[in-house]
Design a protein around this motif. Structure first.
Motif, PDB file in Angstrom:
ATOM      1  N   ASP A 141       0.818  -1.220   0.000  1.00  0.00           N
ATOM      2  CA  ASP A 141       0.000   0.000   0.000  1.00  0.00           C
ATOM      3  C   ASP A 141       0.853   1.272   0.000  1.00  0.00           C
ATOM      4  N   ASP A 142       2.174   1.118   0.013  1.00  0.00           N
ATOM      5  CA  ASP A 142       3.078   2.257  -0.028  1.00  0.00           C
ATOM      6  C   ASP A 142       3.502   2.502  -1.479  1.00  0.00           C
ATOM      7  N   PRO A 143       3.073   3.611  -2.095  1.00  0.00           N
ATOM      8  CA  PRO A 143       3.416   3.866  -3.507  1.00  0.00           C
ATOM      9  C   PRO A 143       4.916   3.993  -3.739  1.00  0.00           C
ATOM     10  N   ASN A 144       5.653   4.445  -2.726  1.00  0.00           N
ATOM     11  CA  ASN A 144       7.108   4.572  -2.873  1.00  0.00           C
ATOM     12  C   ASN A 144       7.781   3.206  -3.006  1.00  0.00           C
ATOM     13  N   VAL A 145       7.280   2.231  -2.240  1.00  0.00           N
ATOM     14  CA  VAL A 145       7.818   0.875  -2.334  1.00  0.00           C
ATOM     15  C   VAL A 145       7.481   0.276  -3.693  1.00  0.00           C
ATOM     16  N   LEU A 146       6.240   0.488  -4.143  1.00  0.00           N
ATOM     17  CA  LEU A 146       5.837  -0.019  -5.459  1.00  0.00           C
ATOM     18  C   LEU A 146       6.732   0.542  -6.562  1.00  0.00           C
ATOM     19  N   LYS A 147       6.990   1.843  -6.490  1.00  0.00           N
ATOM     20  CA  LYS A 147       7.811   2.491  -7.518  1.00  0.00           C
ATOM     21  C   LYS A 147       9.239   1.976  -7.475  1.00  0.00           C
ATOM     22  N   LEU A 148       9.813   1.870  -6.270  1.00  0.00           N
ATOM     23  CA  LEU A 148      11.192   1.410  -6.119  1.00  0.00           C
ATOM     24  C   LEU A 148      11.363  -0.003  -6.669  1.00  0.00           C
ATOM     25  N   LEU A 149      10.463  -0.908  -6.279  1.00  0.00           N
ATOM     26  CA  LEU A 149      10.582  -2.285  -6.735  1.00  0.00           C
ATOM     27  C   LEU A 149      10.314  -2.405  -8.231  1.00  0.00           C
ATOM     28  N   ASP A 150       9.390  -1.615  -8.732  1.00  0.00           N
ATOM     29  CA  ASP A 150       9.096  -1.628 -10.163  1.00  0.00           C
ATOM     30  C   ASP A 150      10.349  -1.280 -10.971  1.00  0.00           C
ATOM     31  N   ILE A 151      11.082  -0.270 -10.530  1.00  0.00           N
ATOM     32  CA  ILE A 151      12.303   0.154 -11.229  1.00  0.00           C
ATOM     33  C   ILE A 151      13.344  -0.960 -11.222  1.00  0.00           C
ATOM     34  N   LYS A 172      18.682  -5.180  -3.851  1.00  0.00           N
ATOM     35  CA  LYS A 172      19.514  -6.239  -4.416  1.00  0.00           C
ATOM     36  C   LYS A 172      19.310  -7.556  -3.675  1.00  0.00           C
ATOM     37  N   GLU A 173      19.115  -7.464  -2.354  1.00  0.00           N
ATOM     38  CA  GLU A 173      18.878  -8.694  -1.592  1.00  0.00           C
ATOM     39  C   GLU A 173      17.553  -9.319  -2.003  1.00  0.00           C
ATOM     40  N   LEU A 174      16.541  -8.486  -2.213  1.00  0.00           N
ATOM     41  CA  LEU A 174      15.255  -9.008  -2.681  1.00  0.00           C
ATOM     42  C   LEU A 174      15.414  -9.700  -4.028  1.00  0.00           C
ATOM     43  N   LEU A 175      16.194  -9.110  -4.927  1.00  0.00           N
ATOM     44  CA  LEU A 175      16.418  -9.712  -6.237  1.00  0.00           C
ATOM     45  C   LEU A 175      17.099 -11.074  -6.115  1.00  0.00           C
ATOM     46  N   PHE A 176      18.078 -11.183  -5.216  1.00  0.00           N
ATOM     47  CA  PHE A 176      18.750 -12.459  -4.998  1.00  0.00           C
ATOM     48  C   PHE A 176      17.743 -13.524  -4.559  1.00  0.00           C
ATOM     49  N   ARG A 177      16.852 -13.120  -3.646  1.00  0.00           N
ATOM     50  CA  ARG A 177      15.871 -14.077  -3.121  1.00  0.00           C
ATOM     51  C   ARG A 177      14.855 -14.466  -4.192  1.00  0.00           C
TER      52      ARG A 177
END
Length: 226
Positions: A9-19, A106-111
């Motif tokens: 529900d945080d638009p900033n998190v959505l934008k960051l992960l989308d990028i 980057k850690e999320l991407l690894f996972r």
């Protein structure tokens, strides 16, 4: 192309992960809450879900349970809580992995990559077939029908990587890291030169695939649909 569902529900998190996910060549589906996420899954086939725990209407635990009943996909929960009880709750709900906010993308991407490998193991990592074209990493040969082609090492490795991840867009930086390594001291033009050579070699030999430029992002290999 691999589809990743992000639910937060945080638009900033959505934008960051989308990028970050787009830079790695993933296609991203977004939802601001659990209700939107379930509606999205009815319309889109997703390969993995990244879900925030604290959301309105339906929390991440409940959403994970709902997804588990209907779909077979890996799930990563994001939460601001790090207590063992919260982690236990997450795994009891059916999540495959758990990441505490704030986190390094980057850690999320690894996972994500680790879970995708676990759920979708490749049949043969050394062989890629695109129509009548076979790219063999064991022999470093490209076979088109009854014709065998040998490429310079970096051209072959670049072609194999793009073919093994067809329909995924990769930035020049990502390709340099994968093919030339982190210690490479050249610039992005090296990628452009090698892509140009591959296009020149194969444009008249086969229409099984083509390497396309995605303006402002990088390159992708598009395989011909059978």
């Amino acid at each position: 192309m691999t589809n990743i569902l992000i639910v937060d529900d945080d638009p900033n998190v959505l934008k960051l992960l989308d990028i970050h996910l787009h830079e790695e060549g993933y296609r991203v589906c977004q939802a601001k809450n659990g209700v939107e996420a379930l509606e999205t899954l009815k319309k889109e086939k997703c390969d993995l879900a990244v879900i925030d725990v604290m959301m309105p209407y339906m929390n991440g635990y409940t959403l994970t349970q709902r997804i588990r009943k209907q779909y077979d996909m890996p799930i990563i929960l994001l939460t601001a809580k790090s207590q063992i009880e919260d982690k236990a709750h997450g795994f009891q709900s059916g999540t495959d992995d758990y990441l505490v906010k704030p986190f390094d993308p980057k850690e999320l991407l690894f996972r994500i990559k680790a879970l995708l490998r676990r759920y979708h193991p490749p049949l043969d990592e050394s062989l890629v077939r695109l129509g009548k074209t076979t790219i063999n990493k064991k022999s470093y040969e490209v076979q088109i029908g009854d014709r065998t082609i040998w490429l310079p090492l970096k051209e072959f490795e670049l072609l194999f990587f793009l073919a093994a991840n067809s329909m995924q867009v990769f930035s020049r930086d990502h390709l340099i890291e994968q093919i030339w390594g982190l210690d490479y001291e050249g610039d992005e033009r090296t990628v452009d030169v090698h892509i140009k050579r591959l296009r020149e070699r194969f444009s008249t030999l086969t229409d099984d695939f083509c390497i396309k430029t995605v303006r402002g992002v990088g390159y992708l290999l598009e395989a011909k649909r059978s």
